[in-house]
Design an enzyme around this catalytic site. Structure first.
Site, PDB file in Angstrom:
ATOM      1  N   ASP A 299      -6.827   8.531   2.233  1.00 42.88           N
ATOM      2  CA  ASP A 299      -8.303   8.561   2.784  1.00 42.88           C
ATOM      3  C   ASP A 299      -9.081   9.649   2.636  1.00 42.88           C
ATOM      4  OD1 ASP A 299      -9.809   7.545   5.298  1.00 42.88           O
ATOM      5  OD2 ASP A 299      -9.278   9.722   5.718  1.00 42.88           O
TER       6      ASP A 299
ATOM      7  N   GLU B  42      -9.002   6.153  -1.672  1.00 45.93           N
ATOM      8  CA  GLU B  42     -10.111   5.852  -1.306  1.00 45.93           C
ATOM      9  C   GLU B  42     -11.424   6.738  -1.983  1.00 45.93           C
ATOM     10  OE1 GLU B  42     -12.510   5.159   2.948  1.00 45.93           O
ATOM     11  OE2 GLU B  42     -11.225   6.882   2.785  1.00 45.93           O
TER      12      GLU B  42
END
Length: 706
Positions: free
Chosen positions: A347, A383
C-alpha cells in the site's frame, strides 16, 4: 527465574521449553517486560540485558498463550521527538498475536485530552493503559504443514482476485454461520469452488495485519472496514479468527493458506508498512510511539513534535532507520517462511521509497528487498503512489517489482465511456504498457491490469453512477475520489429502464473482456463478476455492513454476468497469445513475409497509418494477434503456438460496418466471444473481404479458422 536470553530474534519466541523476549529501543533508559494474567493482574520484570539497544531476557516457564507487553522508561521531550511514557503498556512491535480490544479514553493518550494545546508537550497525565489496550500474546510456532508447497505460478499465467476476508464470506449462505467473516470461512469449499470457476490463481487479501478501529469512526457508529490502520506487522487480525482463544488466529491463518495451496491458489497480502494506527501527535500511544518515536516515525525537521505525513493518515513509518527497515524485512520474511504466503501488495509503496524527500528508486528498502533470498523470490506488487509531492510513480519501480497500473485503469475507463483522443493510449495499455516497464527490463506481466479495486466504484457502480454517493460515511460526501471516469449510461443509480440495464450489462462485459485480452497480469475486484454494488459509495473504508459485503444472491440475479466472467477468464487461460511473456515488436515473424506479431487495423480492414490514429473512427479499432509469433518457449523449452485472433473494439454509441482484412491474415474467421451477447456467445463466421456489423459499444473476438 529470569535468564539473560538473546537479542535475536526480536519479539517473543517460544522454543518448546520457554520464551525469549526481545525489544529494540535506542531512547530507553529502562524497559520492563509485563506479564499479564487472565484476571488482568500484572507482573513486571526488569530487562537487565541490553545489546545494541535491544533489551532481552528468557523465561523458561512461559508458554504459548501468555499475554504480555512492555513499559519503556526514558525521556519525555516531544520537542526532541522523544515520547517515552511508562504509564502505557506497549504492544510488542514483533508481536505475532494480540488479545482484547482498545478502549478509547485518557488511558491511551500521553497528553491531557482536555488541554488547550495538546501539542505543547506537557507532562503526560500518567493514566495506566492496562485494561484499556490490547495485549501481545506468546504464540506456538509449531504447525503441521504436511506437504505444503507454494504454487509458484508465473505472473503471465496469473489471474488475481482482490478480496476482503470478512466481506467475501459474511453473507454467504453456504459458509457455516460460525465461520462467516473468518479465515476458516474464506477457505471453505464453496469459496474455493467459486474462485476456481473463475480461473483465479491468486487471492489478494486486503489487510490482515492486526489493526485498530479509529475512535472517530467508532463514535459515528462505523468501523475501519478496510483495515489500513496497522498496529502489528506480524499478527493476523484477531477479529477474523473463528477460534476464540488467544493466539488461535495464527494456526487458523496457516490452515487457510494451506487449503488455498492445495487448490492451486496463491495467497498475496495487501500490506501497510507506510504508516501505523498511532496517527499524528494527537494519536494514542500503542507501541511504536512509546518505544522509540524518532526511530519509527518520520518527524518534521523544523519541529520534531510533529510527523511527516506522506500517506494522509497522520504519520509515515521511518524506512530510513536501520531498525525500522529490519522490522519491515523481518515481517516480510516471517509471512513467507512461517505463514507460507506467496507475495505482497504494498500500500502506498512510494512512501517506503522516500529517502530524504523525493521518491528514490535506489532507496535502502529496495536494496534490501533486491538482495533478500526469501523476499525477492515472491510476488512483489507496488501501489506506486502516495499523497506526498512527486508521489505518483507508475512505471518507476525497480525491475523486481510489478505495479498496479493506474494508467491502465484510467485509459480503459475512458475508452469505454467514449472519451475522445484515447486510442493511442488505449493501444499502449492493451499491449502491456511497454512505455512504462520495458526500459527497466521488465515484462508485460509487470503491469497489474485493473479497472476496479477496493478503492473506488465497483464495476456495476462504474457503469451506474456519474457521481460518488458517500453520505453514509458521515463526511458530507467530501471523502473519496471525485473524478471517477465513470458513466451512468443515462440515469444516475438504480433504474427499471431495460435499455439502460442492457447497456450497463454490456459495458461490464466490455471491461471484463478487455481486461482478459490485455497483455499483463489481470486483477478482478471481488464481486465484480456478479455485479456487486455499493450504491454509488466509492469509499467504503468505514462501512462494515451489507453495503460493502458481497451479496451472494447476485449469483442468481446476475447469472449471465457470472457465466460471462467464467467464460472470458477460461478463454484467457486457454490462449497464451493473450498472456505473452515478452512485448510485441510489430515486425514480420518470418523473412519475406508481411504478417507481424501484431497489427492495428481500421474498420475498413486496412493497417492503420500515423494519420489514422487521430481520425474520426478513433473509437473503433481492430487488433490482429498472431498466435504463430509467441517469442518464448514453454517450461520444457518447446515452442509455444496458439490460434490467431482479431479483436474488434467499438466504443461508438452506434454500430460500425467492419471489413474483414485480406487473406494475408486469414481466409476465414469464427467468433469466439461477443460482448453484445449476455453470456458472450456468437456463431459468426466471416471470410476475408466480407463486411459485418459490429454492434455499438461492444467487443468481438474472432479466431482464425482457415
Amino acid at each position: 527465574m529470569v535468564w539473560p536470553g538473546h537479542s535475536y530474534p526480536l519479539g517473543a519466541t517460544y522454543d518448546g521449553a520457554g520464551t525469549n523476549f526481545s525489544v529494540f529501543s535506542e531512547v530507553a533508559e529502562r524497559v520492563e517486560l509485563c506479564l499479564i494474567s487472565r484476571d488482568g493482574t500484572e507482573s513486571r520484570i526488569n530487562l537487565e540485558e541490553v545489546d545494541g539497544y535491544v533489551w532481552h531476557c528468557y523465561l523458561p516457564t512461559v508458554t504459548p498463550g501468555q499475554r504480555y507487553g512492555f513499559r519503556v522508561y526514558g525521556p519525555w521531550n516531544p520537542a526532541a521527538g522523544q515520547r517515552c511514557d511508562p504509564s502505557k503498556l506497549l504492544l510488542d512491535p514483533y508481536g505475532k498475536s494480540f488479545h482484547g480490544n482498545f478502549t478509547f479514553s485518557q488511558a491511551l493518550f500521553s497528553y491531557d485530552l482536555n488541554a488547550e494545546d495538546p501539542a505543547a508537550g506537557g507532562i503526560p497525565p500518567a493514566v495506566d493503559s492496562l485494561g484499556h489496550t490490547m495485549t501481545s500474546v506468546v504464540t506456538n510456532p509449531f504447525f503441521d504443514w504436511g506437504s505444503d508447497r507454494p504454487p509458484n505460478i508465473p505472473y503471465h499465467e496469473t489471474i488475481i482476485y482482490e478480496a476482503h476476508v470478512k466481506g467475501m464470506t459474511q453473507s454467504h449462505p453456504g459458509v457455516p454461520e460460525a465461520l462467516r467473516g473468518t479465515y476458516a470461512g474464506l477457505c471453505h469449499p464453496v469459496i474455493i469452488d467459486h474462485l476456481k470457476s473463475l480461473n483465479v490463481t491468486a487471492i489478494e487479501l486486503m489487510p490482515v495485519h492486526q489493526f485498530m478501529h479509529d475512535q472517530r469512526l467508532l463514535d459515528l457508529g462505523l468501523r475501519n472496514y478496510w483495515a489500513y490502520n496497522t498496529v502489528g506487522f506480524f499478527a493476523p487480525h484477531n477479529e477474523y479468527a473463528a477460534t476464540g482463544h488467544a493466539g488461535g488466529a495464527v494456526a487458523e491463518f496457516k490452515t487457510m493458506v494451506k487449503t488455498f495451496h492445495e487448490a492451486g491458489i496463491e495467497v498475496i497480502l495487501d500490506v501497510v508498512y507506510n504508516h501505523t494506527a498511532e496517527g499524528n501527535h494527537l494519536g494514542p500511544t500503542i507501541n511504536f510511539r512509546g518505544i522509540d518515536n524518532a526511530a519509527y516515525y518520520r518527524l518534521l525537521d523544523e519541529d520534531l513534535r510533529y510527523y511527516k505525513d506522506f500517506t494522509g493518515t497522520g504519520n509515515s513509518l521511518n524506512a530510513r532507520h536501520p531498525h525500522t527497515l529490519q522490522l519491515i524485512m523481518d515481517s516480510l520474511r516471517y509471512w513467507v517462511t512461517e505463514m507460507h504466503v506467496d507475495g505482497f501488495r504494498f500500500d502506498l509503496a512510494a512512501t517506503l521509497a522516500r529517502e530524504l524527500y523525493d521518491v528514490d528508486r535506489l532507496s535502502g528498502f529496495f536494496d534490501l528487498v533486491q538482495q533478500d533470498p526469501v523476499v525477492s523470490q515472491v510476488k512483489l506488487i507496488a501501489e506506486p503512489w502516495d499523497v506526498g509531492p512527486g508521489g505518483y510513480q507508475v512505471g518507476n519501480f525497480p525491475g523486481l517489482w510489478t505495479e498496479w497500473n493506474g494508467k491502465y485503469r484510467d485509459t480503459v475507463r475512458d475508452y469505454w465511456r467514449g472519451e475522445p483522443a484515447t486510442l493511442g493510449e488505449f493501444a499502449s495499455r492493451l499491449t502491456g504498457s511497454s512505455d512504462l516497464y520495458e526500459a527497466t527490463g521488465r515484462r508485460p506481466s509487470a503491469s497489474i491490469n485493473f479497472v476496479t479495486c477496493h478503492d473506488g466504484f465497483t464495476l456495476a457502480d462504474l457503469v451506474s453512477y456519474n457521481e460518488k454517493h458517500n453520505y453514509a460515511n458521515g463526511e458530507d460526501n467530501r471523502d473519496g475520489e471525485s473524478h471517477n471516469r465513470s458513466w451512468n449510461c443515462g440515469v444516475e443509480g438504480p433504474t427499471d429502464d431495460p435499455q439502460i440495464l442492457q447497456l450497463r450489462a454490456r459495458q461490464m462485459r466490455n471491461i471484463l473482456a478487455t481486461l482478459m485480452v490485455s497483455q499483463g497480469t489481470p486483477m478482478i475486484a471481488h464481486g465484480d463478476e456478479i455485479g456487486r454494488t455499493q450504491l454509488g459509495n466509492n469509499n467504503v473504508y468505514c462501512q462494515d455492513s451489507e453495503l460493502s459485503w458481497l451479496d451472494w444472491s447476485l449469483c442468481e440475479k446476475n447469472a449471465d454476468l457470472l457465466t460471462f466472467a467464467r467464460k472470458v477468464t477460461q478463454f484467457r487461460a486457454e490462449h497464451p497469445v493473450f498472456r505473452r511473456r515478452r512485448f510485441f515488436d510489430g515486425k514480420p515473424i518470418r523473412s519475406g513475409e508481411q504478417v507481424r506479431d501484431i497489427a492495428w487495423l481500421t474498420p475498413a480492414g486496412q493497417e492503420m497509418t500515423p494519420e489514422d490514429w487521430d481520425a474520426g473512427f478513433g473509437k473503433c479499432v481492430l487488433v490482429f494477434l498472431n498466435g504463430d509469433a509467441i517469442p518464448e518457449p514453454d517450461a520444457r523449452g518447446e515452442r509455444v503456438t496458439d490460434d490467431s485472433f482479431l479483436l474488434c473494439f467499438n466504443a461508438h454509441h452506434e454500430a460500425v460496418d467492419v471489413v474483414v482484412p485480406d487473406g494475408d491474415y486469414a481466409r476465414e474467421w469464427t467468433g469466439s466471444l461477443d460482448t453484445a451477447d449476455p453470456v458472450g456467445d456468437t456463431d459468426l463466421v466471416v471470410s476475408s473481404g466480407a463486411t459485418f456489423t459490429l454492434p455499438a459499444r461492444s467487443l468481438l473476438v474472432l479466431r482464425k479458422t482457415a
